[in-house]
Design a protein around this motif. Structure first.
Motif, PDB file in Angstrom:
ATOM      1  N   VAL A 197     -30.995  30.962  -8.824  1.00 56.95           N
ATOM      2  CA  VAL A 197     -30.111  30.820  -7.672  1.00 56.95           C
ATOM      3  C   VAL A 197     -28.772  30.326  -8.211  1.00 56.95           C
ATOM      4  N   LYS A 198     -27.688  30.955  -7.790  1.00 56.94           N
ATOM      5  CA  LYS A 198     -26.373  30.605  -8.324  1.00 56.94           C
ATOM      6  C   LYS A 198     -25.476  30.046  -7.229  1.00 56.94           C
ATOM      7  N   ARG A 244     -23.760  26.307  -5.166  1.00 57.45           N
ATOM      8  CA  ARG A 244     -24.122  25.266  -4.202  1.00 57.45           C
ATOM      9  C   ARG A 244     -24.556  25.859  -2.863  1.00 57.45           C
ATOM     10  N   GLN A 245     -23.792  26.832  -2.362  1.00 55.71           N
ATOM     11  CA  GLN A 245     -24.119  27.416  -1.059  1.00 55.71           C
ATOM     12  C   GLN A 245     -25.507  28.049  -1.076  1.00 55.71           C
ATOM     13  N   ALA A 246     -25.812  28.818  -2.117  1.00 56.14           N
ATOM     14  CA  ALA A 246     -27.111  29.483  -2.220  1.00 56.14           C
ATOM     15  C   ALA A 246     -28.244  28.474  -2.383  1.00 56.14           C
ATOM     16  N   ILE A 247     -27.986  27.389  -3.099  1.00 56.15           N
ATOM     17  CA  ILE A 247     -28.989  26.333  -3.257  1.00 56.15           C
ATOM     18  C   ILE A 247     -29.300  25.714  -1.890  1.00 56.15           C
ATOM     19  N   ASP A 256     -26.283  26.508 -11.619  1.00 53.73           N
ATOM     20  CA  ASP A 256     -27.409  27.413 -11.848  1.00 53.73           C
ATOM     21  C   ASP A 256     -28.693  26.641 -11.537  1.00 53.73           C
ATOM     22  N   ASP A 264     -20.659  25.937  -8.741  1.00 52.74           N
ATOM     23  CA  ASP A 264     -21.134  27.081  -9.525  1.00 52.74           C
ATOM     24  C   ASP A 264     -22.454  26.798 -10.254  1.00 52.74           C
ATOM     25  N   ASP A 268     -28.857  27.129   1.070  1.00 53.64           N
ATOM     26  CA  ASP A 268     -29.522  28.146   1.894  1.00 53.64           C
ATOM     27  C   ASP A 268     -31.003  28.248   1.541  1.00 53.64           C
ATOM     28  N   LEU A 269     -31.318  28.285   0.262  1.00 52.24           N
ATOM     29  CA  LEU A 269     -32.705  28.363  -0.185  1.00 52.24           C
ATOM     30  C   LEU A 269     -33.514  27.175   0.332  1.00 52.24           C
ATOM     31  N   ALA A 304     -27.809  20.086  -1.559  1.00 54.33           N
ATOM     32  CA  ALA A 304     -26.877  21.015  -2.202  1.00 54.33           C
ATOM     33  C   ALA A 304     -25.608  20.313  -2.670  1.00 54.33           C
TER      34      ALA A 304
END
Length: 128
Positions: free
Chosen positions: A46-47, A49-52, A37, A35, A54-55, A29
């Motif tokens: 997925v939007k 760094r944090q969500a990337i 995409d 920010d 987590d995924l 990540a």
């Protein structure tokens, strides 16, 4: 653009493979902007760094490693933006599956921390 810039971009893509294959979701990540995409091969957007991260924390629990990468094409759109297209695949439980081959599109931007990925899209290779 300079050869140094091209090397920095290739180093960034090497980091993608190294962190993925190490199962390092935080390191993976960190290669992306806050920010970014990120579009998976099945169309999930997925939007950020944090969500990337987590995924990928969950994904990295599966026995999937990246194969490759193929030599990317790198086109500098400016001194601070690069477009890269690469090919790659994955190995699941030690077996390479051609059905998992992809064309990968990345946009990298120069940040105060160095080059980071601002966007990524994974598209499965279509075969007749």
């Amino acid at each position: 653009m300079s050869e140094d810039m091209s090397q920095e971009i290739r180093h960034l893509l090497d980091g993608v493979h190294k962190t993925w294959n190490a199962g390092d979701a935080t390191g993976y990540a960190a290669l992306f902007t806050e920010d970014a995409d990120y579009i998976t091969y099945f169309g999930l957007l997925v939007k950020g760094r944090q969500a990337i991260g987590d995924l990928h924390r969950d994904l990295f629990k599966m026995p999937i490693k990246l194969d490759g990468p193929g030599e990317p094409s790198v086109r500098f759109l400016s001194d601070t933006v690069a477009l890269m297209i690469a090919t790659g695949g994955s190995v699941v439980e030690g077996r390479r599956d051609p059905a998992r081959d992809s064309v990968l599109t990345y946009t990298a931007v120069r940040t105060p921390e160095g080059w980071r990925l601002s966007s990524f899209q994974n598209t499965r290779v279509s075969r007749p």
